[in-house]
Design an enzyme around this catalytic site. Structure first.
Site, mmCIF file in Angstrom:
data_model
loop_
_atom_site.group_PDB
_atom_site.id
_atom_site.type_symbol
_atom_site.label_atom_id
_atom_site.label_comp_id
_atom_site.label_asym_id
_atom_site.label_seq_id
_atom_site.Cartn_x
_atom_site.Cartn_y
_atom_site.Cartn_z
ATOM 1 C CB SER A 160 -0.923 0.016 1.233
ATOM 2 O OG SER A 160 -0.156 0.040 2.426
ATOM 3 C CE1 TYR A 181 7.203 7.707 11.519
ATOM 4 C CE2 TYR A 181 7.293 10.112 11.495
ATOM 5 C CZ TYR A 181 7.209 8.903 10.820
ATOM 6 O OH TYR A 181 7.147 8.894 9.451
ATOM 7 C CG ASP A 238 7.339 -8.861 12.663
ATOM 8 O OD1 ASP A 238 7.814 -7.705 12.587
ATOM 9 O OD2 ASP A 238 6.814 -9.294 13.700
ATOM 10 C CB VAL A 239 10.660 -5.243 9.063
ATOM 11 C CG1 VAL A 239 10.187 -5.421 7.631
ATOM 12 C CG2 VAL A 239 9.829 -4.198 9.807
ATOM 13 C CG ASN A 242 7.510 2.068 2.113
ATOM 14 O OD1 ASN A 242 7.435 3.280 2.180
ATOM 15 N ND2 ASN A 242 6.439 1.281 2.155
ATOM 16 C CB THR A 245 -0.154 6.830 2.522
ATOM 17 O OG1 THR A 245 0.136 7.276 3.866
ATOM 18 C CG2 THR A 245 0.916 7.327 1.562
ATOM 19 C CE LYS A 284 9.991 6.854 9.393
ATOM 20 N NZ LYS A 284 10.176 5.787 8.376
ATOM 21 N NE ARG A 303 3.132 -5.838 10.873
ATOM 22 C CZ ARG A 303 2.766 -5.182 11.969
ATOM 23 N NH1 ARG A 303 3.049 -5.689 13.155
ATOM 24 N NH2 ARG A 303 2.121 -4.036 11.889
ATOM 25 C CB ILE A 331 5.384 5.419 -0.045
ATOM 26 C CG1 ILE A 331 4.877 6.850 0.191
ATOM 27 C CG2 ILE A 331 6.806 5.448 -0.609
ATOM 28 C CD1 ILE A 331 5.624 7.598 1.279
#
Length: 255
Positions: free
Chosen positions: A17, A150, A59-60, A86, A185, A154, A39, A19
């Protein structure tokens, strides 16, 4: 016309989904063999069928899951030559309400996940050269209130990008980050709903509030980010590495 990425295997996390999906479609059109990973199996399979790409559950945040996903993807599309990190999540909370669970979740998904996938792809990239593109955020370049976990995650992605770019500079591997501002998004839709519920604003008013930081007064579109990723993956970008490219309509990154 020769496809610029013909024969290359691109692995895109969070590829079902937003980006990630736009990026997967754009890289496919440029000739790459694409694996989208995430996932949600149902969403992945639906996106893979529509885009004509391979899908792989992962699952990263889990090292074993990442290793298994990359091995399975190699078995289908060969060695990894492009990695697009991503997958990510964003949650907001005041500092005193940011508990350890939320802190860890933001770092695990956004930063540790980027590292685990990078490490899994590195043997292929070191053997054959290639590209790593990390989808960060303007939050990786400046600070924003109420999203401290967050923002920290990042910023970590940007630091990792710069460190790896230097380490791999002579290995025919470039490492860059793209830093979108507020992008239209599914993730943004959650933020819009949150604003509507807390303030009573309409959907249009909530989106306008998020778009205020963009001097163009609009939301970024996923395709704009995907096009930047494609540029970084093309042969002509071989000297572009260690960069954090803001896609934010001219928002000043002075943090």
């Amino acid at each position: 016309m020769t496809s610029p990425l013909a024969g290359q295997h691109a692995f895109v996390t969070g590829g079902a989904s937003g980006i990630g999906r736009a990026t997967a479609q754009t890289l496919t059109r440029a000739g790459a063999k694409v694996t989208i990973a995430g996932r949600n199996v149902a969403c992945l399979e639906a996106a893979a069928q529509e885009l004509g790409v391979h899908s792989q559950q992962v699952d990263v945040t889990e090292e074993t899951s990442v290793q298994q996903a990359f091995e399975a993807a190699r078995a289908v599309n060969g060695p990894i030559s492009i990695l697009v990190n991503n997958a990510g999540q964003a949650s907001s909370a005041p500092a005193l309400k940011t508990d350890l669970a939320l802190w860890r979740q933001m770092l695990d998904v956004n930063l540790t996940g980027t590292w685990l996938c990078t490490r899994a792809a590195l043997p292929d990239l070191l053997a054959g050269g290639g590209r790593i593109v990390n989808v960060a955020s303007t939050a990786g370049l400046v600070g924003y209130a109420y999203v401290s976990a967050y923002v920290a995650a990042k910023h970590g992605v940007i630091g990792l990008t710069r460190a790896l770019a230097l380490e791999l500079a002579t290995k025919n591997v470039t490492v860059n980050a793209v830093c979108p501002g507020y992008t239209e998004t599914e993730l943004l839709a959650d933020a819009v709903q949150n604003i509507m519920q807390k303030t009573g604003r309409s959907e249009a008013e909530a989106k306008a509030e998020l778009a205020k930081s963009n001097p163009q007064k609009r939301l970024i579109q996923p395709q704009e980010v995907a096009d930047t990723v494609l540029w970084l993956c093309r042969p002509g970008a071989a000297s572009i590495t260690g960069q954090a490219i803001a896609i934010a309509g001219g928002e000043v990154m002075t943090g």
